[in-house]
Design a protein around this motif. Sequence first.
Motif, mmCIF file in Angstrom:
data_model
loop_
_atom_site.group_PDB
_atom_site.id
_atom_site.type_symbol
_atom_site.label_atom_id
_atom_site.label_comp_id
_atom_site.label_asym_id
_atom_site.label_seq_id
_atom_site.Cartn_x
_atom_site.Cartn_y
_atom_site.Cartn_z
ATOM 1 N N PHE A 65 0.826 -1.210 0.000
ATOM 2 C CA PHE A 65 0.000 0.000 0.000
ATOM 3 C C PHE A 65 0.858 1.257 0.000
ATOM 4 O O PHE A 65 0.449 2.309 -0.490
ATOM 5 C CB PHE A 65 -1.013 -0.007 1.172
ATOM 6 C CG PHE A 65 -0.427 0.307 2.530
ATOM 7 C CD1 PHE A 65 -0.178 1.605 2.935
ATOM 8 C CD2 PHE A 65 -0.140 -0.711 3.437
ATOM 9 C CE1 PHE A 65 0.347 1.896 4.191
ATOM 10 C CE2 PHE A 65 0.388 -0.444 4.686
ATOM 11 C CZ PHE A 65 0.639 0.871 5.060
ATOM 12 N N TYR A 114 -7.612 4.624 6.739
ATOM 13 C CA TYR A 114 -6.186 4.537 7.045
ATOM 14 C C TYR A 114 -5.435 4.366 5.723
ATOM 15 O O TYR A 114 -5.966 3.743 4.794
ATOM 16 C CB TYR A 114 -6.006 3.276 7.907
ATOM 17 C CG TYR A 114 -4.785 3.199 8.784
ATOM 18 C CD1 TYR A 114 -4.101 4.332 9.204
ATOM 19 C CD2 TYR A 114 -4.318 1.954 9.228
ATOM 20 C CE1 TYR A 114 -2.993 4.223 10.029
ATOM 21 C CE2 TYR A 114 -3.216 1.842 10.055
ATOM 22 C CZ TYR A 114 -2.556 2.984 10.447
ATOM 23 O OH TYR A 114 -1.463 2.874 11.258
ATOM 24 N N ASN A 116 -3.275 2.385 5.170
ATOM 25 C CA ASN A 116 -3.068 0.936 5.022
ATOM 26 C C ASN A 116 -4.258 0.316 4.303
ATOM 27 O O ASN A 116 -4.973 -0.526 4.838
ATOM 28 C CB ASN A 116 -2.922 0.267 6.408
ATOM 29 C CG ASN A 116 -1.738 0.773 7.193
ATOM 30 O OD1 ASN A 116 -1.436 1.956 7.175
ATOM 31 N ND2 ASN A 116 -1.056 -0.118 7.899
ATOM 32 N N THR A 130 -3.154 8.632 8.710
ATOM 33 C CA THR A 130 -2.123 7.679 9.148
ATOM 34 C C THR A 130 -2.165 7.686 10.672
ATOM 35 O O THR A 130 -2.915 8.470 11.271
ATOM 36 C CB THR A 130 -0.701 8.090 8.682
ATOM 37 O OG1 THR A 130 -0.301 9.229 9.448
ATOM 38 C CG2 THR A 130 -0.659 8.414 7.199
ATOM 39 N N HIS A 177 0.182 -6.001 15.884
ATOM 40 C CA HIS A 177 -0.150 -5.259 17.110
ATOM 41 C C HIS A 177 -1.320 -5.836 17.896
ATOM 42 O O HIS A 177 -1.444 -5.586 19.085
ATOM 43 C CB HIS A 177 -0.419 -3.788 16.754
ATOM 44 C CG HIS A 177 0.804 -3.092 16.242
ATOM 45 N ND1 HIS A 177 1.106 -3.001 14.913
ATOM 46 C CD2 HIS A 177 1.835 -2.510 16.905
ATOM 47 C CE1 HIS A 177 2.250 -2.357 14.750
ATOM 48 N NE2 HIS A 177 2.714 -2.057 15.945
ATOM 49 N N HIS A 200 2.388 1.375 19.699
ATOM 50 C CA HIS A 200 1.819 1.911 18.459
ATOM 51 C C HIS A 200 0.294 1.905 18.588
ATOM 52 O O HIS A 200 -0.266 0.971 19.178
ATOM 53 C CB HIS A 200 2.269 1.043 17.265
ATOM 54 C CG HIS A 200 2.014 1.694 15.947
ATOM 55 N ND1 HIS A 200 0.784 1.642 15.326
ATOM 56 C CD2 HIS A 200 2.821 2.431 15.141
ATOM 57 C CE1 HIS A 200 0.860 2.330 14.182
ATOM 58 N NE2 HIS A 200 2.083 2.816 14.047
ATOM 59 N N GLU A 202 -1.960 1.006 16.695
ATOM 60 C CA GLU A 202 -2.659 -0.159 16.127
ATOM 61 C C GLU A 202 -2.867 -1.227 17.199
ATOM 62 O O GLU A 202 -3.513 -2.250 16.952
ATOM 63 C CB GLU A 202 -1.859 -0.751 14.960
ATOM 64 C CG GLU A 202 -1.903 0.128 13.715
ATOM 65 C CD GLU A 202 -0.923 -0.296 12.646
ATOM 66 O OE1 GLU A 202 -0.335 -1.387 12.752
ATOM 67 O OE2 GLU A 202 -0.729 0.477 11.696
ATOM 68 N N MET A 263 6.450 -6.971 6.026
ATOM 69 C CA MET A 263 7.591 -6.047 5.934
ATOM 70 C C MET A 263 8.885 -6.839 5.726
ATOM 71 O O MET A 263 9.787 -6.402 5.011
ATOM 72 C CB MET A 263 7.704 -5.221 7.226
ATOM 73 C CG MET A 263 6.601 -4.210 7.405
ATOM 74 S SD MET A 263 6.978 -2.694 6.498
ATOM 75 C CE MET A 263 5.555 -1.680 6.926
HETATM 76 P P1 13P Z 1 3.268 4.272 10.769
HETATM 77 O O1 13P Z 1 2.466 5.230 9.957
HETATM 78 O O2 13P Z 1 3.236 4.597 12.225
HETATM 79 O O3 13P Z 1 4.649 4.175 10.229
HETATM 80 O O4 13P Z 1 2.582 2.839 10.689
HETATM 81 C C1 13P Z 1 2.605 2.043 9.570
HETATM 82 C C2 13P Z 1 2.350 0.646 9.881
HETATM 83 O O5 13P Z 1 2.074 -0.173 9.033
HETATM 84 C C3 13P Z 1 2.422 0.261 11.267
HETATM 85 O O6 13P Z 1 2.077 -1.041 11.422
#
Ligand code: 13P
Length: 304
Positions: A65, A114, A116, A130, A177, A200, A202, A263
């Motif tokens: 994304f 989001y 994402n 974001t 998360h 975070h 999430e 990732m």
């Molecule tokens: P950030 O915008 O905080 O970098 O988050 C992206 C993400 O995929 C966190 O899981």
Amino acid sequence: WAIYAPYIKAINDLKAERNAVILGHNYMTPEIYHGISDFGGDSLQLAIKATEVEADVIVQCGVHFMAETSKILSPEKTVLMPDMEAGCSLAESITAEGIEEMRRRYPGAPVVSYVNTTAEVKAASDICCTSSNAAQIVAAMDSDTVIMTPDQYLAQNVARDVPQKNVVWWEGSCIVHEQYRPQDLRDFREWNPGTRLIAHPECPPEVVAEADFSGSTSGIIKYVTDEKPEKALLITECSMASNIADALPEVDFVGPCNMCPYMKKITLEKVLFALDTMTGQIEVNTEVAAKARLSVQRMIDLSR
Ligand code: 13P
Ligand code: SF4
């Protein structure tokens, strides 16, 4: 690092040859983040960077994304994704039909999605957000009810921070998360007194409630850099601590952490292959991209 050196040199040479820049998300492994990335950052920073860099090629070291967002914002550039399978559980959790379903359920309410998400979902939404600007975006909506998709936990965390809005959400979640439990944080605090717990957004709200600070990946880096706690537990993806540990020798980064399998699909070998062969080019349908660009640009304009 000796085993990475030939790859790093070959990639950096090819970068110059192709007039390419590499955008590296904060969750990339250190050899990618420090070895080859021209810019590192969170989702918002990388999206903004994609509009600013003067290059013919962007190599997105992150997930799909993020590359799509770069292409949406810079359609004239070639955007390379070193592994097309580097997805995201949040982006996979909703389609444009899901957005329409939410609109039917909450007529008139704006949809904040989001980043994402896929280009189609962005195109079907009113605005993106974001983790670093979600509360600001939701607060700025001209409606009492605001639909947030697809991260239920980010939405619940925003709902707590923006009590003047009736935030409703889609039931998606991040597989990295969502695994944390509030009891894990309470136990950790008891067994490791003095450790700063940084989560975070999430993470589920009950987890964030147990933490000392919550913020986007760059927000987390800023907090640790400014505060320099003696010990820090980053309740997020594992590479975060690895990427900042050298610059902060006074901070003891303690575990555990969770790995994002998407990732981690990005490797030096794959980046080299993509740049060498110019494969993994991101394409977004022109009509979809134009609509998605409005949602992303509205977010960028509101975040400045
Ligand atoms: P950030 O915008 O905080 O970098 O988050 C992206 C993400 O995929 C966190 O899981
Ligand atoms: Fe998606 Fe979670 Fe991985 Fe971020 S950490 S890319 S939200 S699955």
